[in-house]
Every structure is written in structure tokens, then in C-alpha cells.
Motif scaffolding. Structure first.
Motif, PDB file in Angstrom:
ATOM      1  N   GLU A   1      -6.546  -5.632  -7.586  1.00 24.70           N
ATOM      2  CA  GLU A   1      -7.209  -6.840  -7.109  1.00 24.70           C
ATOM      3  C   GLU A   1      -6.481  -7.429  -5.912  1.00 24.70           C
ATOM      4  O   GLU A   1      -7.090  -7.862  -4.924  1.00 24.70           O
ATOM      5  N   ASN A   2      -5.144  -7.440  -5.976  1.00 26.51           N
ATOM      6  CA  ASN A   2      -4.361  -8.022  -4.884  1.00 26.51           C
ATOM      7  C   ASN A   2      -4.475  -7.219  -3.593  1.00 26.51           C
ATOM      8  O   ASN A   2      -4.595  -7.787  -2.505  1.00 26.51           O
ATOM      9  N   THR A   3      -4.429  -5.897  -3.698  1.00 23.42           N
ATOM     10  CA  THR A   3      -4.537  -5.093  -2.477  1.00 23.42           C
ATOM     11  C   THR A   3      -5.933  -5.188  -1.875  1.00 23.42           C
ATOM     12  O   THR A   3      -6.090  -5.157  -0.654  1.00 23.42           O
ATOM     13  N   ARG A   4      -6.964  -5.327  -2.720  1.00 23.97           N
ATOM     14  CA  ARG A   4      -8.320  -5.516  -2.195  1.00 23.97           C
ATOM     15  C   ARG A   4      -8.398  -6.810  -1.388  1.00 23.97           C
ATOM     16  O   ARG A   4      -8.958  -6.844  -0.279  1.00 23.97           O
TER      17      ARG A   4
ATOM     18  N   PHE B   1       0.803  -1.228   0.000  1.00 25.12           N
ATOM     19  CA  PHE B   1       0.000   0.000   0.000  1.00 25.12           C
ATOM     20  C   PHE B   1       0.835   1.278   0.000  1.00 25.12           C
ATOM     21  O   PHE B   1       0.295   2.348  -0.298  1.00 25.12           O
ATOM     22  N   THR B   2       2.127   1.210   0.326  1.00 20.36           N
ATOM     23  CA  THR B   2       2.882   2.463   0.459  1.00 20.36           C
ATOM     24  C   THR B   2       4.215   2.493  -0.282  1.00 20.36           C
ATOM     25  O   THR B   2       4.720   3.578  -0.559  1.00 20.36           O
TER      26      THR B   2
ATOM     27  N   GLU C   1      -5.612   4.709  -0.366  1.00 16.66           N
ATOM     28  CA  GLU C   1      -6.142   3.485  -0.964  1.00 16.66           C
ATOM     29  C   GLU C   1      -6.500   2.468   0.126  1.00 16.66           C
ATOM     30  O   GLU C   1      -7.551   1.813   0.057  1.00 16.66           O
ATOM     31  N   PHE C   2      -5.647   2.349   1.138  1.00 13.00           N
ATOM     32  CA  PHE C   2      -5.969   1.427   2.227  1.00 13.00           C
ATOM     33  C   PHE C   2      -7.205   1.898   2.984  1.00 13.00           C
ATOM     34  O   PHE C   2      -8.066   1.080   3.337  1.00 13.00           O
ATOM     35  N   ARG C   3      -7.305   3.192   3.246  1.00 13.63           N
ATOM     36  CA  ARG C   3      -8.472   3.702   3.979  1.00 13.63           C
ATOM     37  C   ARG C   3      -9.757   3.353   3.243  1.00 13.63           C
ATOM     38  O   ARG C   3     -10.752   2.940   3.854  1.00 13.63           O
TER      39      ARG C   3
ATOM     40  N   LEU D   1      -2.459  -0.883  11.845  1.00 10.92           N
ATOM     41  CA  LEU D   1      -3.676  -0.348  11.230  1.00 10.92           C
ATOM     42  C   LEU D   1      -3.632   1.176  11.183  1.00 10.92           C
ATOM     43  O   LEU D   1      -3.931   1.792  10.150  1.00 10.92           O
ATOM     44  N   ARG D   2      -3.243   1.790  12.293  1.00 10.61           N
ATOM     45  CA  ARG D   2      -3.168   3.255  12.344  1.00 10.61           C
ATOM     46  C   ARG D   2      -2.134   3.774  11.343  1.00 10.61           C
ATOM     47  O   ARG D   2      -2.381   4.769  10.636  1.00 10.61           O
ATOM     48  N   ARG D   3      -1.021   3.103  11.255  1.00  9.69           N
ATOM     49  CA  ARG D   3       0.038   3.537  10.334  1.00  9.69           C
ATOM     50  C   ARG D   3      -0.434   3.452   8.881  1.00  9.69           C
ATOM     51  O   ARG D   3      -0.178   4.365   8.080  1.00  9.69           O
ATOM     52  N   LEU D   4      -1.128   2.375   8.522  1.00  5.39           N
ATOM     53  CA  LEU D   4      -1.646   2.231   7.161  1.00  5.39           C
ATOM     54  C   LEU D   4      -2.704   3.295   6.860  1.00  5.39           C
ATOM     55  O   LEU D   4      -2.711   3.890   5.782  1.00  5.39           O
TER      56      LEU D   4
END
Length: 304
Positions: A194-197, A180-181, A229-231, A220-223
Motif C-alpha cells: 500500500e505504501n509503495t503504491r 523499491f530496491t 514493482e516500480f515499473r 525515474l530511469r534508475r527506478l
């Protein structure tokens, strides 16, 4: 005819009072745990003279404070279950001073209510036998992950599958964080959306068993703070169970690599696991052999 009145409902304990009681219990448990770990260590084990007049076994409080570079009074308060804050860095120093193993370290951070700044130290996969297994699997990329998707150990071809893992800070060796980053990881992981989902859904399913753990909440907080996109994926509340599908990466040295992969579970389902990436076609198999020749010629160490 007389009737017996129904019993009065039990008085409800205010939520704030329950939280206070829970915090006090946790501090007492932490105090007892620290004392028990301190008393089992002989001074000679940490390079201190044994001394002649020791009334209690193990280290003294002031010696632990010295080894952890914290104040004696502060550490004494900690063992007295005082209501004080423990940062991740200080908990890490105490864990090292008390020579805690992975399970004890995790227990310390849970009781202290703080995130482990070095979560990669947790979990299985660091034994010589596990390292030898990772080494023997080459040229197949293979790695050990804990349940939070930290990359605990890996062989040389996995280390160079997408980017140079050895060059990354230990706290960034987490597949969720990278997907994600990390710019290069995101660029070279094909079928990324698709993979990140799927990854976000698997992470949510796994986190259901770890909601109160500081390490999980910290990741979780860091992401959430670093990836829009993660949010968005997290807010969809998708839940995905572990499964198999083809993964494709664009390796900068040998080109396109396509894999089927399988998990060897090292604990309870959804817990720590070894993942092995098997070539999905003959071209990938040939390119993996070439990648191994490259890292071998460079003198890259075997399983990390």
C-alpha cells in the motif's frame, strides 16, 4: 463584390529545427552563466596566486579547467557554446571548481542537460539552524526531503528508524529508491504494498512539475531499470496528492514502531519539506526513547 482572401497560414517550423534552436539557446545560456561565475571568483579564494597581469576579473579559463581536471580546450569550447556533451561527473567537477551554491548547481545541471550524480546536495535543509531543529526534535524521527524525495538531512532516530542511513551511499538516500530496491527497507516497512503504491502516485504527481529536469529523469530511469514493482506501479498512471496515514516500521533494535506524520513545507507545496514522525501510541513513544538512548550510547553524531 470583392472579398479579401484569408491570410496564408504561418509556416510551421519543423520539430527538428525547434530542437536545434532550443539546444543552441541552452548552450549560449550555459556559456554566459559559466563565464559570470568564473569572473566573480578571486584566485586567492581557490588557493591560486593573484598574479600581476590579469586583464579580466576572476579566474582564467585555464585555471577553471585545472581546478576541474578537464582539458583547457574542452572547457574553452564549453564557454564558446560549442555543441559538446557534458557528463554528470564533469559538471559536478565544474560546479565545485566554481564554488556554486545549491541553486546555481541545479541551474548548471539543467542547462548542461545531464543528471546530477549527487542530487542530495540540492535544496534547503543543510543550514545550521535546520540541523539544530532536527536535533531538538529527538527522540521524534525527523528528516528534510527535497521535492524528488532525496533525504537531505536527518536526525539520529530517523537515521536508525529502518536501517543505518549513514552506512548507505549518498546517492541511495532517497525514499523512493529505498522503498523499491533496498532489501532491508522493504522487509521492515510494514504495509509495504500500500505504501509503495501511494509513493509512486505521489512521485508521479510531483514529477509533472519537473518533466524536463535531468535529476528527475535520472531517478525515474534508475527506478525503472532496477525495480519491476516500480515499473508496474508507474504504468498504472495513478496520481496521489500528499496526505496523512499511519506508517509502521519493524525496527531491528526496539521492535514495532507506528507513526502519524506531518510535513512542514519549506517552499512551494509539493516542494522541499521537513517531515516529523510522531508516535501513534504509547508503546512507540517508549521505544523511540530507548532507540535514542542506544544511538547516544554509540556516540552517533546528531543531525546529519
Amino acid at each position: 463584390m470583392t472579398t479579401t482572401p484569408p491570410p496564408a497560414p504561418a509556416a510551421r517550423v519543423p520539430e527538428a529545427a525547434r530542437d536545434t534552436e532550443s539546444g543552441e539557446s541552452r548552450r549560449r545560456e550555459l556559456a554566459h552563466f559559466l563565464r559570470s561565475r568564473r569572473e566573480r571568483i578571486a584566485p586567492e579564494q581557490v588557493g591560486l596566486p593573484p598574479g600581476r597581469r590579469r586583464r579580466t576579473p576572476g579566474l582564467r579559463r585555464e585555471e577553471v579547467a585545472q581546478l576541474a581536471a578537464v582539458g583547457v580546450t574542452w572547457y574553452t569550447w564549453l564557454e564558446q557554446a560549442r555543441d559538446i556533451q557534458v557528463s554528470g561527473q564533469v559538471a559536478d567537477a565544474i560546479a565545485r571548481a566554481l564554488m556554486l551554491d545549491a541553486g546555481e548547481r541545479s541551474h548548471l545541471f539543467t542547462l548542461a542537460g545531464t543528471a546530477d550524480p549527487h542530487p542530495h546536495l540540492e535544496g534547503p535543509g543543510m543550514s545550521p539552524a535546520m540541523r539544530a531543529m532536527l536535533d531538538q526534535l529527538e527522540p521524534l524521527p525527523a528528516a528534510v526531503f527535497n521535492s524528488r524525495y532525496d533525504i537531505v538531512a536527518y536526525n539520529r532516530t530517523y537515521a536508525r528508524l529502518v536501517t543505518d542511513l549513514d552506512a548507505l551511499p549518498a546517492e541511495d538516500r532517497n525514499v523512493m529508491w529505498l522503498a523499491f530496491t533496498h532489501p532491508l527497507w522493504r522487509e521492515r516497512m510494514l504495509d509495504r504494498e500500500e505504501n509503495t503504491r501511494l509513493m509512486a502516485g505521489k512521485f508521479r504527481a510531483s514529477m509533472a512539475q519537473h518533466l524536463g529536469e535531468p535529476g528527475w529523469k535520472g531517478l525515474l530511469r534508475r527506478l525503472q531499470q532496477n525495480s519491476a514493482e516500480f515499473r508496474q506501479a508507474w504504468e498504472r498512471h495513478d496520481v496521489v496528492r500528499p496526505g496523512s496515514h499511519v506508517k509502521r516500521y519493524l525496527n531491528p533494535e526496539v521492535g514495532l514502531l507506528a507513526f502519524d506524520f506531518s510535513h512542514l513545507w519549506l517552499g512551494p507545496q509539493d516542494g522541499p519539506r521537513m517531515t516529523v514522525y510522531a508516535p501513534a501510541d504509547a508503546q512507540t513513544r517508549e521505544r523511540l526513547a530507548r532507540l535514542l538512548r542506544i544511538v547516544t550510547a554509540e556516540g552517533t553524531p546528531a543531525a546529519v
